[in-house]
Design a protein around this motif. Sequence first.
Motif, PDB file in Angstrom:
ATOM      1  N   PHE A  13      -2.976  -1.520 -17.441  1.00 46.48           N
ATOM      2  CA  PHE A  13      -3.765  -2.598 -16.863  1.00 46.48           C
ATOM      3  C   PHE A  13      -4.159  -3.615 -17.926  1.00 46.48           C
ATOM      4  CE2 PHE A  13      -7.823  -4.548 -15.658  1.00 46.48           C
ATOM      5  CZ  PHE A  13      -7.453  -5.126 -14.457  1.00 46.48           C
ATOM      6  N   PHE A  14      -4.585  -3.149 -19.097  1.00 46.19           N
ATOM      7  CA  PHE A  14      -4.925  -4.069 -20.188  1.00 46.19           C
ATOM      8  C   PHE A  14      -3.737  -4.978 -20.515  1.00 46.19           C
ATOM      9  CE2 PHE A  14      -8.248  -0.959 -22.144  1.00 46.19           C
ATOM     10  CZ  PHE A  14      -9.166  -1.354 -21.182  1.00 46.19           C
TER      11      PHE A  14
ATOM     12  N   VAL B 115       0.835  -1.206   0.000  1.00 46.95           N
ATOM     13  CA  VAL B 115       0.000   0.000   0.000  1.00 46.95           C
ATOM     14  C   VAL B 115       0.868   1.255   0.000  1.00 46.95           C
ATOM     15  CG1 VAL B 115      -1.717   1.314   1.302  1.00 46.95           C
ATOM     16  CG2 VAL B 115      -1.931  -1.178   1.108  1.00 46.95           C
ATOM     17  N   VAL B 116       1.969   1.222   0.730  1.00 48.18           N
ATOM     18  CA  VAL B 116       2.860   2.388   0.811  1.00 48.18           C
ATOM     19  C   VAL B 116       3.580   2.627  -0.512  1.00 48.18           C
ATOM     20  CG1 VAL B 116       4.942   3.310   1.918  1.00 48.18           C
ATOM     21  CG2 VAL B 116       3.172   2.206   3.298  1.00 48.18           C
ATOM     22  N   ASP B 117       4.096   1.550  -1.109  1.00 43.23           N
ATOM     23  CA  ASP B 117       4.885   1.735  -2.340  1.00 43.23           C
ATOM     24  C   ASP B 117       5.007   0.419  -3.107  1.00 43.23           C
ATOM     25  OD1 ASP B 117       6.537   2.717  -4.317  1.00 43.23           O
ATOM     26  OD2 ASP B 117       8.366   2.607  -3.109  1.00 43.23           O
ATOM     27  N   SER B 118       4.142   0.237  -4.088  1.00 42.65           N
ATOM     28  CA  SER B 118       4.243  -0.927  -4.973  1.00 42.65           C
ATOM     29  C   SER B 118       3.561  -0.598  -6.295  1.00 42.65           C
ATOM     30  CB  SER B 118       3.608  -2.168  -4.337  1.00 42.65           C
ATOM     31  OG  SER B 118       2.204  -2.032  -4.261  1.00 42.65           O
ATOM     32  N   ASP B 119       4.084  -1.131  -7.362  1.00 43.24           N
ATOM     33  CA  ASP B 119       3.533  -0.861  -8.692  1.00 43.24           C
ATOM     34  C   ASP B 119       2.102  -1.359  -8.825  1.00 43.24           C
ATOM     35  OD1 ASP B 119       5.902   0.308  -9.478  1.00 43.24           O
ATOM     36  OD2 ASP B 119       6.701  -1.530 -10.393  1.00 43.24           O
ATOM     37  N   GLU B 120       1.828  -2.552  -8.282  1.00 42.81           N
ATOM     38  CA  GLU B 120       0.498  -3.135  -8.461  1.00 42.81           C
ATOM     39  C   GLU B 120      -0.578  -2.323  -7.747  1.00 42.81           C
ATOM     40  OE1 GLU B 120       2.598  -5.235  -5.054  1.00 42.81           O
ATOM     41  OE2 GLU B 120       3.082  -4.677  -7.119  1.00 42.81           O
ATOM     42  N   HIS B 121      -0.282  -1.882  -6.512  1.00 39.80           N
ATOM     43  CA  HIS B 121      -1.283  -1.103  -5.775  1.00 39.80           C
ATOM     44  C   HIS B 121      -1.404   0.300  -6.356  1.00 39.80           C
ATOM     45  CE1 HIS B 121      -3.356   0.795  -2.339  1.00 39.80           C
ATOM     46  NE2 HIS B 121      -3.791  -0.432  -2.088  1.00 39.80           N
TER      47      HIS B 121
ATOM     48  N   ALA C 289       0.013 -11.217 -11.078  1.00 38.32           N
ATOM     49  CA  ALA C 289       0.261 -10.005 -11.865  1.00 38.32           C
ATOM     50  C   ALA C 289      -0.484  -8.797 -11.305  1.00 38.32           C
ATOM     51  CB  ALA C 289      -0.141 -10.241 -13.324  1.00 38.32           C
ATOM     52  N   VAL C 290      -1.739  -8.985 -10.897  1.00 34.02           N
ATOM     53  CA  VAL C 290      -2.574  -7.860 -10.479  1.00 34.02           C
ATOM     54  C   VAL C 290      -2.398  -7.526  -9.002  1.00 34.02           C
ATOM     55  CG1 VAL C 290      -4.961  -7.032 -10.238  1.00 34.02           C
ATOM     56  CG2 VAL C 290      -4.273  -8.319 -12.282  1.00 34.02           C
ATOM     57  N   PHE C 291      -2.271  -8.557  -8.156  1.00 32.40           N
ATOM     58  CA  PHE C 291      -2.226  -8.318  -6.710  1.00 32.40           C
ATOM     59  C   PHE C 291      -0.863  -8.595  -6.074  1.00 32.40           C
ATOM     60  CE2 PHE C 291      -6.595  -9.914  -7.693  1.00 32.40           C
ATOM     61  CZ  PHE C 291      -7.256  -8.709  -7.528  1.00 32.40           C
ATOM     62  N   ARG C 292       0.009  -9.338  -6.766  1.00 32.88           N
ATOM     63  CA  ARG C 292       1.320  -9.707  -6.226  1.00 32.88           C
ATOM     64  C   ARG C 292       1.204 -10.365  -4.852  1.00 32.88           C
ATOM     65  NH1 ARG C 292       4.399 -10.209 -10.484  1.00 32.88           N
ATOM     66  NH2 ARG C 292       4.702  -8.269 -11.643  1.00 32.88           N
ATOM     67  N   CYS C 293       0.307 -11.314  -4.743  1.00 31.82           N
ATOM     68  CA  CYS C 293       0.185 -12.046  -3.486  1.00 31.82           C
ATOM     69  C   CYS C 293       0.021 -13.533  -3.791  1.00 31.82           C
ATOM     70  CB  CYS C 293      -0.989 -11.523  -2.653  1.00 31.82           C
ATOM     71  SG  CYS C 293      -2.597 -11.795  -3.393  1.00 31.82           S
TER      72      CYS C 293
ATOM     73  N   MET D 217      -3.438  -9.138 -20.246  1.00 33.73           N
ATOM     74  CA  MET D 217      -3.123  -9.967 -21.415  1.00 33.73           C
ATOM     75  C   MET D 217      -1.865 -10.808 -21.205  1.00 33.73           C
ATOM     76  SD  MET D 217      -4.152  -7.654 -24.736  1.00 33.73           S
ATOM     77  CE  MET D 217      -3.059  -6.299 -24.305  1.00 33.73           C
ATOM     78  N   GLU D 218      -0.939 -10.297 -20.414  1.00 38.60           N
ATOM     79  CA  GLU D 218       0.291 -11.047 -20.137  1.00 38.60           C
ATOM     80  C   GLU D 218       0.043 -12.222 -19.189  1.00 38.60           C
ATOM     81  OE1 GLU D 218       2.957  -8.192 -18.555  1.00 38.60           O
ATOM     82  OE2 GLU D 218       3.264  -7.134 -20.464  1.00 38.60           O
ATOM     83  N   SER D 219      -0.980 -12.115 -18.356  1.00 37.76           N
ATOM     84  CA  SER D 219      -1.175 -13.117 -17.294  1.00 37.76           C
ATOM     85  C   SER D 219      -2.391 -14.009 -17.492  1.00 37.76           C
ATOM     86  CB  SER D 219      -1.307 -12.410 -15.937  1.00 37.76           C
ATOM     87  OG  SER D 219      -2.411 -11.512 -15.940  1.00 37.76           O
ATOM     88  N   TYR D 220      -3.266 -13.652 -18.430  1.00 40.50           N
ATOM     89  CA  TYR D 220      -4.480 -14.439 -18.652  1.00 40.50           C
ATOM     90  C   TYR D 220      -4.531 -14.861 -20.106  1.00 40.50           C
ATOM     91  CZ  TYR D 220      -9.458 -15.653 -18.839  1.00 40.50           C
ATOM     92  OH  TYR D 220     -10.653 -16.306 -19.027  1.00 40.50           O
TER      93      TYR D 220
END
Length: 379
Positions: free
Chosen positions: A105-106, A79-85, A222-226, A110-113
């Motif tokens: 985001f598009f 939340v403080v500093d990440s590309d995904e958030h 890719a979207v959440f990095r978790c 496309m890279e992950s799905y």
Amino acid sequence: MNEKEISEIRRRFRSDKSNITHVRGCYVNERQEIVSEFDQSLVLMPQEESENLLAVLRRTLSGTLGKNLIDMPFSTAQVVDSDEHRLLMALRDSALGDEDAVHAFFEKVMESYRPEGTYLILLAHEPYDVPYRAKDGAKLEDASSEVYSYVLCSICPVKQTKPVLRYDVPENAFHNCGVDWLVAAPSLGFLFPAFNDRSCDIYSALYYTRDAAESHADFIDAVFRCEPPMPAEEQKETFGTILGDALGEACSFEVVQSVHSGLCGMIEEHKVNKEIEPLVISKGTVKTMLTACGVSGEQVQSFDEKYTENFGDTSLSPRNLVETKKFEVTMPDVTIRVNPERSDLIETRVIDGARYILIRAEEGVEVNGVSIRIEEEET
């Protein structure tokens, strides 16, 4: 999020309630190329089309909590500093007006799905003026607690129809109906930020997958990095394997039946009591059930260790572990399905050294649709 909070947001996706003014998206072909992009105004669309589009988006908030709808927490560092958030916040804060964020985001999707066919990526934004609720639950429409600004993403397969004959009334004749492309229900998607305690929670998102057996791990990463959660179907299979391996010879029909009945009873009680918070159980709950069935302390400890090895200290939804509407006994050549409430009709027994599954048969026995009578053998 709990079921009430999810339902509150789902109800927003109707033309008479929604503040969604437009939907952005793109159409992706089999080669993972964007064929077209669009920014569709709901205000200018015919009402029927607008309702259909909102209905597609609404499906992203459907299904069973913990199975199809899964909380995705973000760490404080994210939340403080990440590309995904940062990207998700840019989509939300710009009301989908940040072109760089939308296109980034598009590309990430496309890279992950990579499904077999074509699909749509849909993005909607809404500022929801959350009605204030008094302590007695009464909703005050003219009083607002906050404005909940969120983004909903839906990823929908696009399927080709089959050529069929149609009847033309004016001509009184049949003609070929051309092949068309239809948008199917979402395969996956998410709501960000989450609506926890009826308030914006940027530390969490609500993730949706239509198939409980598929978590789409690459998309989640890719979207959440978790760490992607174990799919519900895999949880069920793993739990069954743990139970069988830990108990060994003590894993009898009666023990499994008792655990199934116990978990189903908890689910039903939770439903009857209209509990707000999602129902979860710990390994301790199952250990108590096993002890009550007469399972030895050594085997209960073995279950504890195997549970920790596979699930850690995570609590699980019992809805992911048992099917409340089905009780099934399978063998290589036979499958027996019983109403879970009447699993007492089944018992196991060893007769003359051979193992049998016995089913008490009373009235209404049919074989291939033919009513039969079971006569008592003469001695």
